[in-house]
Design a protein around this motif. Sequence first.
Motif, mmCIF file in Angstrom:
data_model
loop_
_atom_site.group_PDB
_atom_site.id
_atom_site.type_symbol
_atom_site.label_atom_id
_atom_site.label_comp_id
_atom_site.label_asym_id
_atom_site.label_seq_id
_atom_site.Cartn_x
_atom_site.Cartn_y
_atom_site.Cartn_z
ATOM 1 N N ARG A 47 -21.121 -15.330 42.978
ATOM 2 C CA ARG A 47 -22.234 -14.612 42.373
ATOM 3 C C ARG A 47 -21.750 -13.316 41.705
ATOM 4 O O ARG A 47 -22.181 -12.984 40.590
ATOM 5 C CB ARG A 47 -23.269 -14.278 43.449
ATOM 6 C CG ARG A 47 -24.479 -13.484 42.945
ATOM 7 C CD ARG A 47 -25.201 -14.230 41.817
ATOM 8 N NE ARG A 47 -26.283 -13.422 41.278
ATOM 9 C CZ ARG A 47 -27.569 -13.716 41.423
ATOM 10 N NH1 ARG A 47 -27.935 -14.795 42.100
ATOM 11 N NH2 ARG A 47 -28.490 -12.957 40.899
ATOM 12 N N LEU A 58 -29.611 -16.303 36.518
ATOM 13 C CA LEU A 58 -29.316 -16.048 37.924
ATOM 14 C C LEU A 58 -30.580 -15.594 38.636
ATOM 15 O O LEU A 58 -31.308 -14.749 38.137
ATOM 16 C CB LEU A 58 -28.229 -14.975 38.052
ATOM 17 C CG LEU A 58 -26.868 -15.319 37.438
ATOM 18 C CD1 LEU A 58 -25.922 -14.138 37.551
ATOM 19 C CD2 LEU A 58 -26.268 -16.558 38.087
ATOM 20 N N VAL A 64 -25.938 -19.599 42.508
ATOM 21 C CA VAL A 64 -25.405 -19.682 41.147
ATOM 22 C C VAL A 64 -25.689 -21.094 40.644
ATOM 23 O O VAL A 64 -25.324 -22.070 41.309
ATOM 24 C CB VAL A 64 -23.887 -19.398 41.115
ATOM 25 C CG1 VAL A 64 -23.344 -19.562 39.702
ATOM 26 C CG2 VAL A 64 -23.601 -17.991 41.638
ATOM 27 N N SER A 68 -23.456 -23.145 35.656
ATOM 28 C CA SER A 68 -22.771 -21.877 35.408
ATOM 29 C C SER A 68 -21.281 -22.102 35.141
ATOM 30 O O SER A 68 -20.597 -22.783 35.905
ATOM 31 C CB SER A 68 -22.919 -20.952 36.624
ATOM 32 O OG SER A 68 -21.959 -19.919 36.610
#
Length: 327
Positions: A47, A58, A64, A68
């Motif tokens: 994160r 987010l 996450v 991502s």
Amino acid sequence: MTSLAGNAAAKAAFRAALSGAQLHHAWLFAGPEGVGKASFARQAAMRMLAEAAGQSGLSGDFDVPEESPTRRMIEAGAHPDYRLMERLPKDSDKPGENLARSIPIAQVRGLNPMFATKPSMSSRRVVVIDAIDDVERPGAANALLKNLEEPPQGTIFLLVSHSPGRLLPTIRSRCRLLRFDPLSDAEVASVLRIELPEASAAEIDALVRAGAGSPGRALGFAGLDLASLDTEMMAIASRGDPDNSIRSRLAKTLGPKAAQPRYEAFLARVPAFIAAEARSKQGRALADALGAYEQASQLGPLALAQSLDAQATVFEMGGILARLATR
């Protein structure tokens, strides 16, 4: 990556620090083994790197998204600003098995090339050490200490420790402590139901008792039919097994080499079982239970270290359990 159960206060404290003006460069995640310290360290590292890279989408916690780029690179072992330091397998062809006894100095020094440059993807890099207890002393610990004393630019260290009191005081003093506590039975059960969707309610209950607040410990007993072992232990503790039938049955079941995992689980489970029973006793019965706990706690490790006969050990452990029976 799913949200982790328990220790909301510790996670809230870290989130508050992360939202502050300046994040301390070294953190010590301390607490009993198996309560989620290492999992949270990995999740927090992911994160932090995603936030530092300015990724969108987010949420307010530490999750996450699967899409991502940071998550994809970390899961592929390809993120240039993330390092996970842990004990390595002695045989590279068998990852996760027969791990080295410690994290050697060469492994710590292996971080130096990364520290010689600035972070690549953002202004931040993260190093997770799981566990700092495994770092070889004094050489590797002193090599790591140099980096904690003079942290490389943009680097955050997350150190996982099951026994912080055994660490070098100089390492502890460089870190901000974040304490993790055992989880409630409900929280442990919640984790187990997610991880073991096929497990019966009886097995979940037995694993919760065996875990004693540690989902990691409980999962280590999964698939070993702890429920039936608990039933046998309860029978001995309540009736005393005067004809030795239960102890003989257990010894025959757990004695063969093929039953080694269940045998080791039994040795680990008995002291915890006795401790739980002791809480409801008083007077002479409590004294007997405490004596039984001490004996069981010593016998299990001794039996494994000296490769004592498994059947004889199980029978003896059953005799210790029988001391709990009401006279």
